[in-house]
Write a protein that holds these residues in place. Sequence first.
Motif, PDB file in Angstrom:
ATOM      1  N   THR A  32       2.074   3.779  -1.203  1.00 56.73           N
ATOM      2  CA  THR A  32       1.505   3.089  -0.430  1.00 56.73           C
ATOM      3  C   THR A  32       1.352   1.485  -0.602  1.00 56.73           C
ATOM      4  O   THR A  32       1.585   1.419  -1.831  1.00 56.73           O
ATOM      5  N   LEU A  33       1.216   0.517   0.242  1.00 52.53           N
ATOM      6  CA  LEU A  33       1.134  -0.856   0.086  1.00 52.53           C
ATOM      7  C   LEU A  33      -0.237  -1.067  -0.828  1.00 52.53           C
ATOM      8  O   LEU A  33      -0.318  -1.776  -1.548  1.00 52.53           O
ATOM      9  N   GLU A  34      -1.228  -0.142  -0.657  1.00 52.33           N
ATOM     10  CA  GLU A  34      -2.561  -0.151  -1.241  1.00 52.33           C
ATOM     11  C   GLU A  34      -2.279   0.109  -2.851  1.00 52.33           C
ATOM     12  O   GLU A  34      -2.810  -0.563  -3.779  1.00 52.33           O
ATOM     13  N   ALA A  78       0.531  -4.233  -9.020  1.00 50.82           N
ATOM     14  CA  ALA A  78       0.885  -5.398  -9.075  1.00 50.82           C
ATOM     15  C   ALA A  78      -0.401  -6.329 -10.073  1.00 50.82           C
ATOM     16  O   ALA A  78       0.070  -6.719 -11.143  1.00 50.82           O
ATOM     17  N   ALA A  79      -1.784  -5.697  -9.942  1.00 45.81           N
ATOM     18  CA  ALA A  79      -2.820  -5.911 -10.901  1.00 45.81           C
ATOM     19  C   ALA A  79      -2.672  -5.413 -11.825  1.00 45.81           C
ATOM     20  O   ALA A  79      -2.922  -6.065 -13.005  1.00 45.81           O
ATOM     21  N   PRO A 105       9.148  -1.862   2.503  1.00 47.63           N
ATOM     22  CA  PRO A 105       8.033  -2.550   2.321  1.00 47.63           C
ATOM     23  C   PRO A 105       7.149  -2.768   0.905  1.00 47.63           C
ATOM     24  O   PRO A 105       6.882  -3.868   0.575  1.00 47.63           O
ATOM     25  N   VAL A 106       7.185  -1.650   0.117  1.00 51.33           N
ATOM     26  CA  VAL A 106       6.806  -1.760  -1.152  1.00 51.33           C
ATOM     27  C   VAL A 106       7.633  -2.616  -2.254  1.00 51.33           C
ATOM     28  O   VAL A 106       6.995  -3.347  -2.939  1.00 51.33           O
ATOM     29  N   MET A 107       8.764  -2.382  -1.918  1.00 51.88           N
ATOM     30  CA  MET A 107       9.814  -3.084  -2.926  1.00 51.88           C
ATOM     31  C   MET A 107       9.606  -4.658  -2.539  1.00 51.88           C
ATOM     32  O   MET A 107       9.599  -5.487  -3.433  1.00 51.88           O
ATOM     33  N   ASP A 135       2.264   7.392  -6.861  1.00 52.01           N
ATOM     34  CA  ASP A 135       0.821   7.636  -6.857  1.00 52.01           C
ATOM     35  C   ASP A 135      -0.048   6.710  -7.808  1.00 52.01           C
ATOM     36  O   ASP A 135      -1.297   6.683  -7.818  1.00 52.01           O
ATOM     37  N   GLY A 136       0.790   6.021  -8.745  1.00 49.84           N
ATOM     38  CA  GLY A 136       0.142   5.092  -9.554  1.00 49.84           C
ATOM     39  C   GLY A 136       0.057   5.841 -11.172  1.00 49.84           C
ATOM     40  O   GLY A 136      -0.477   5.117 -11.874  1.00 49.84           O
TER      41      GLY A 136
END
Length: 478
Positions: free
Chosen positions: A126-128, A134-135, A163-165, A385-386
């Motif tokens: 997701t964008l979230e 990024a952080a 969108p994520v790319m 999922d990070g």
Amino acid sequence: MQPSIFNVRVPLPARNEVFLMNTLTDAQLMVSPEVTDLLDRFAGKGPLHPITDDERDAIALLAENGFLVPNREADRTALDDYFASVKNDTHELSVTLLTTLQCNFACDYCFQGDHGDYNKFADKMTLETAAQVAAWIEGELDRVHPETFQLTFFGGEPLLNLPVMYYLAAELWNRTQTRGVPMSISIITNGLLLTAEVVDRLLPYGLKGVKITLDGDRDTHNRMRPLRGGQGTFDRLIDNIRNVAGRTSIAIGGNFDETSADSFADLIDFLSRQDFADQLVNVNFKPIVRNDKTPKVSAAPAVKGMLPLIPVGATGKPLGAPLNGTCMSNIGDGGGVGCDSCDFLDDKMNLLRQETRRHGFYTPDGVHGGPCHVHHTHAHTIGPDGSLYACPGFTGVKALSTGHIDGRRDAKRESALEQFERLHPWDECQDCAFIPTCAGGCLVASHTQLGDMNKPTCHKRSFESALISLAHDVASSS
């Protein structure tokens, strides 16, 4: 003094010379048989004295390039120092990011394709989560202070989540530029959704190249890599390559088994006749990775000793998949460092390498490459999922996640991290000369085949075959 255990040699009788290479120092020499006889004398295979003035000069050169070492302990210490330098190198911060585990292909040798309802439950970033990524990367930039930053978009099929790319490319470009860190982007894609618009959107943010997979000539590729409805994809991919050629660098990869290997010569010839041939910076093919425990879904027989790409069953779900993440058919950057081969079809790999070069394309020599990213502390893989992983091949296996971008800690992740931090599979390789470049082989293969990442999977036959080719190339150029 004694010869290094990392010495390899290839006699070249037609030239009355011998190609010498030390895989630890990467020194390469063309020498006379008298020099190799001198090395053998230091190994106790003949009288060492008296030594002539010419031999003293040769001894100095051999010692300078690592072919002669004080003793075996010195060799082992040098190897340990080398792996420590690889592990702790801060020159580059490298992140492979899986935008999604979904795929729009239905490759019969890989469960990732859109078989049945798999894409309904496969992860997609997701964008979230992308904002958290990024952080996290910004924090790594400030902690590691790398000289360069390399971002690779991967999957599944990464272009299914543009969108994520686009978001991460812009965000990370801004954050690296404010720190004076050069950033480059690579995309590993099946190529179906690759357009000039995608390339042009990413070029301002450091896009350096795209890798696309072609699995043989037109008919063979269409059999191996169809869409979920069975439609062929070869012509569409060739058109897409042509449309982006000249805008960015293009690497071609490919996967073969005994049913498809012979079609690759026709593919190479086809590519050499295309108007974009001079835009292909890398052409590299590798065997499809299977093993004898992998359920079969195609005519290609399973092969013992290959990494299983678990296919799906009639329900569309993976059949007992130990790996349920990365698209292993596309793994690697085209440089031949990702799970390329064990000892299956090594001769065919060598022939394809020669055929590729004969048509004027660059292809890796099969000897170099060094330890893969799993041995680099500052090379990371981030799942949709990070979750953090040490290698793209383990993505989706939550038990082997080494952390998370949000900093969460739990016993399983801590245990997995500890496993990767104490990796030492080459200990069982004893005196193999290829340890510095192989490092015990593919850890994903060790995990799936042997159940232990600290047990090596041997690539020696492949290295030996590639070494012979390298020796003849060096001899020809000299």
